[in-house]
Structure formats: C-alpha cells, structure tokens
Design a protein around this motif. Sequence first.
Motif, short mmCIF file in Angstrom:
data_model
loop_
_atom_site.label_atom_id
_atom_site.label_comp_id
_atom_site.label_asym_id
_atom_site.label_seq_id
_atom_site.Cartn_x
_atom_site.Cartn_y
_atom_site.Cartn_z
N PRO A 286 0.80 -1.17 -0.07
CA PRO A 286 -0.37 -0.10 0.09
C PRO A 286 0.71 1.29 -0.15
CG PRO A 286 -1.05 -1.51 1.24
CD PRO A 286 0.32 -2.43 1.19
N ASP A 287 2.35 1.54 0.26
CA ASP A 287 3.10 2.79 0.58
C ASP A 287 2.95 3.04 -1.08
OD1 ASP A 287 3.22 2.24 2.88
OD2 ASP A 287 5.02 0.80 2.77
N ARG B 21 -3.53 -0.21 -13.14
CA ARG B 21 -3.30 -0.63 -12.23
C ARG B 21 -3.55 -1.93 -11.50
NH1 ARG B 21 -4.85 3.60 -7.99
NH2 ARG B 21 -3.44 2.09 -6.85
N ALA B 22 -2.69 -2.59 -10.81
CA ALA B 22 -3.48 -3.78 -9.77
C ALA B 22 -2.63 -3.64 -8.89
CB ALA B 22 -2.85 -5.00 -10.13
N VAL B 23 -4.02 -3.40 -7.93
CA VAL B 23 -3.76 -3.66 -6.54
C VAL B 23 -3.37 -4.63 -5.31
CG1 VAL B 23 -4.82 -0.93 -6.69
CG2 VAL B 23 -6.01 -2.60 -6.12
N ALA C 49 -6.78 -0.78 3.12
CA ALA C 49 -6.58 -0.33 2.12
C ALA C 49 -6.37 -0.81 0.94
CB ALA C 49 -5.21 0.17 2.83
N VAL C 50 -5.81 -1.97 0.50
CA VAL C 50 -6.41 -2.82 -0.67
C VAL C 50 -7.52 -2.88 -0.85
CG1 VAL C 50 -6.00 -5.13 -2.11
CG2 VAL C 50 -4.31 -4.16 0.00
N GLU C 51 -8.61 -3.17 -0.42
CA GLU C 51 -9.88 -3.15 -0.57
C GLU C 51 -9.78 -1.79 -1.07
OE1 GLU C 51 -14.09 -5.82 0.69
OE2 GLU C 51 -12.35 -5.47 1.75
N ALA C 52 -10.01 -1.27 -0.10
CA ALA C 52 -9.88 0.05 -0.85
C ALA C 52 -9.76 1.18 -1.32
CB ALA C 52 -9.86 1.59 0.86
N GLU C 53 -8.82 0.37 -2.44
CA GLU C 53 -8.22 0.97 -3.51
C GLU C 53 -8.73 0.47 -4.57
OE1 GLU C 53 -4.68 3.89 -4.75
OE2 GLU C 53 -5.72 3.40 -2.65
N GLY D 29 -3.57 -7.31 -7.29
CA GLY D 29 -1.81 -8.29 -7.72
C GLY D 29 -0.69 -7.53 -7.69
N GLU D 30 0.74 -7.82 -7.18
CA GLU D 30 0.94 -8.89 -7.40
C GLU D 30 0.83 -9.01 -5.82
OE1 GLU D 30 4.96 -10.97 -8.32
OE2 GLU D 30 5.20 -8.72 -8.41
N ILE D 31 -0.08 -10.67 -5.62
CA ILE D 31 -0.03 -11.42 -5.13
C ILE D 31 0.53 -13.10 -5.04
CG2 ILE D 31 -1.67 -9.77 -3.84
CD1 ILE D 31 -4.03 -12.39 -5.17
#
Length: 466
Positions: free
Chosen positions: A39-40, A57-59, A76-80, A90-92
């Motif tokens: 998230p940074d 983008r991928a988040v 934060a990922v879900e909000a993005e 991603g990238e996960i």
Amino acid sequence: MIDTHAHLDLPHFDEDRAEVVQRAREAGVEAIIMPAISPDGFPKARQLVEEYPELYRAVGIHPHAAADVGPQQLAAVEAEVGCPKVVAIGEIGLDYFYAERALPEQQQRVFREQIRLAKRCGLPIIVHNRNAHADVLRLLEEEQDGTLQGVLHCFSGDAAVLERALALGFHVSFTGNITYRKSAVAELVPLVPEDRLMVETDAPYMTPQPYRGKRNEPAFVRYVVERIAELTGRARERVVADTSRVARALFRLPLLLGAFCLSCLWAQGQQDSASGRHLYAKGLGFGLHGATNTIVELRRFVTGGDQTFSYEGVPAFGLHLFYEFHDYVAAELAYTYSRNTKVLKSPQRPWGQDRPDIYQVLELCAHVSPNPYGRVNFYGTLGGAALFNRINDQPENRVALVTGVGLRFNVLTSFGMLMPWMEWRLDFALGREEREVVLSLTERRRAEVGFYLSLPRVGLLWFPRW
C-alpha cells in the motif's frame, strides 16, 4: 501488444519514465498493467495511471511484504479497488526463495485473504510464485469456487504445474526468461492454449535477449512475442493479436478503454526488427469504396440572383491505390464514378433531362495521420482532383480541391493487412461554368454554376504480403 506486468512505479524509472513509456508506444504496446508491491506505493501508482493513458493498475501486497500485514493493510487494498483504472488484485502469492522476509504461514494467510478480496470485488488476481508451486496450487484449488480468475505471472513451473493451473481455469504469462538459451520454461510455451496465454516484461527485471543484463522495459515485450512465435510456429502478428485479446478479456480492458479504440489510438503498433517499421506499416494497397454523393450546385444567374441547389443520396463507387511512404504520410490515387438520375424526367419533374448526369472523379491526395502506430488511425486528406463530368449530355471538365477527415482500422491477417476505413470527403470544383438551368416547364435561365461534392464514404483496402 499488452505488457501484463511491469513495475513502472519503481525508482528504476524515475529519471526517464516518460521516455520509457514513449518507447513502449513506438514499439506497439497499447497497454501496460502495473502491479503493486504494498500500500505504500498506492499514491504514486494513482498519479502515474492518471498521467499515462496506457497504464493500468493492480492493487495488492507482494509476499515479500507479508510479515507486516494486518487488517489495516488489507483494508487499504480493498479501499483502493474503487480507484480509477484498477483491473486486478496483485501482485500476490508465495515466495519461498526469500522466506526470511516473511514466514510461509504469514505469506499463505495474506495470499488467501487477498484471493477472497478478489472474489468479493470480481477482479482477477496476478499470482507471484517462486519455489512454492505446491502451496500456491493448493490455495488456488481450495479457493476456486468458479468465480476466481487470474494469471500465474512469469511462469516458472514444470508441465505438471502448468496442467494443474490450466485445469483451475488460470492463465499463464511468460516473460524474458523464455528467450534465454538454456530456458527450460520455453519448452512449455507450446503447451499453453492460445486463449490462456499472455506476455509480460516484469520490468525492470527479467530482461530478454538481446538486452539481458540491462534494465528491462515494456518496449522489450516484443522479444517475448517473437520467441513465442518461434516456439509455437505461429505468425508474430497472430501472437500479438491473440495475447492482446486474452489480456483485454481477463482484465476487462475493452470496457475500461471505452470500447478499446479511443485510448489505444496513440499507442498501438509494433516495431518490426527486420524492417525497422512498426507492425501496422503499410506498403502498396488496393481497394474499393462506396459513397453517398451529395452534389451541391452554387448558381449565379446572369440576370441576377443566386441559388443553392442540391441532389442528395446519389450513389457513388470507385477504386483505390494507396501507398504509405512514411509512417505519418501516405499517397492515394482514387477513381470515383457517380450517376445522378435525379435530373431525369419523371411525373414530378416533367422538365427533367433525358439522360443522367455523370460525374467521374480522379483524385490524387495525401493522407496525414497523427497516430500511425495505432490499430485505429485518425487521418486528414488534402489533394487535388480532375473531374470528367457529363452534364445534360454535354462534357464539362473541371479541377477540384480535395479535403477530408477519416478513420481507418488496421486488421492483420495471414494474407496481408486489411484496412476498412470511413471518411467524409469534400471535392470543391474550382471556378464556374456557364450553362442553362431548367427551373420548371416554363422557366429556363442562364447561370454560372459552381459546385462541390460531399462524399461520406466507406471502403476496404488490402495490403498484400509482397
């Protein structure tokens, strides 16, 4: 081409990012998907996709950052996800090669949480897998409920891993490692169905030959395409078309691109390493066109007074020769024939002519396109024409100024390139000719007549492989 994985937000590109993106455009890269690490990096990524139309983008959170992930980071990922141009999670994934950065248990927890987030949001996932094939596949199999989609990026497994990934409905993406001389992964490329295969650079890493050892960038994805063409025996143009189609479908790019055409106009094409030109470069082409001709007469009566009169919906058709001698400029020689039967006698027009008016137009024009590297090109037309007309059974030859604006589509095939096009063209006859104008059964007047032709037309050009 679509580079489905490039980390253009990393500091490696801070000094020349604009030049890197421009080189990608010139090489024919229509879109670049930029995965996240943590998230940074989200604020910088948001700024970049706004600045560059071809970036998406991928988040997500990379397994290297999994050790410090808690509910706040996942939130934060879900909000993005709601931000513009986010196309994947991603990238996960899992990376046991650097297991000291995060324990396998930590990585698996974060991976599973993000898989479930992707399913809730209806987004595909971009999976990182290094030395963790068994656990990656196990987690994907456990979470696959028919709604999970994604890609194993920079594929590094063997045939058995590939078979299980495909059985899960996943896609596979290859990068520059398949261009290396001793690459074992290259042998798997022919085993991937065309509707599951994509290409990427993983820039700035995984640089392909002949640039291995240097920083990778999206323009180099063409070397991955060329290697896939060699390994599969398919034409390079077909690999470009197939992998781009698959990427658009998985990441839903047509919807995000506004039916694709509008945002790829400046970005699509491909540099031909043999000829030095792009994928949609044209040579000599032949074609046909049809039009609806509107003939607008500008009458200045000798006895005084002016009149504008038009014949609308007059069919026209013709032939084309087209030659592109520069990326931005092409020459066109076109012949158009139009037969105006609206001047003939009829019950409503008893004063009409016995024979139709004939218009034959021979045009020599230049086409100028501001975006020649695109699958879809805008262009403007400027040139001249010789008009060989027969008006009321009398010859009337003129010269004309030609202008127009159009849109053309480049379609690659195994037998050359097809170019459907549409254009609104205007041919302005220069000067005026004096002739008799019949206005009714009882009124005939001499007039100096000028005219122009308004020709909305469509056509098809074929550029064979010479």
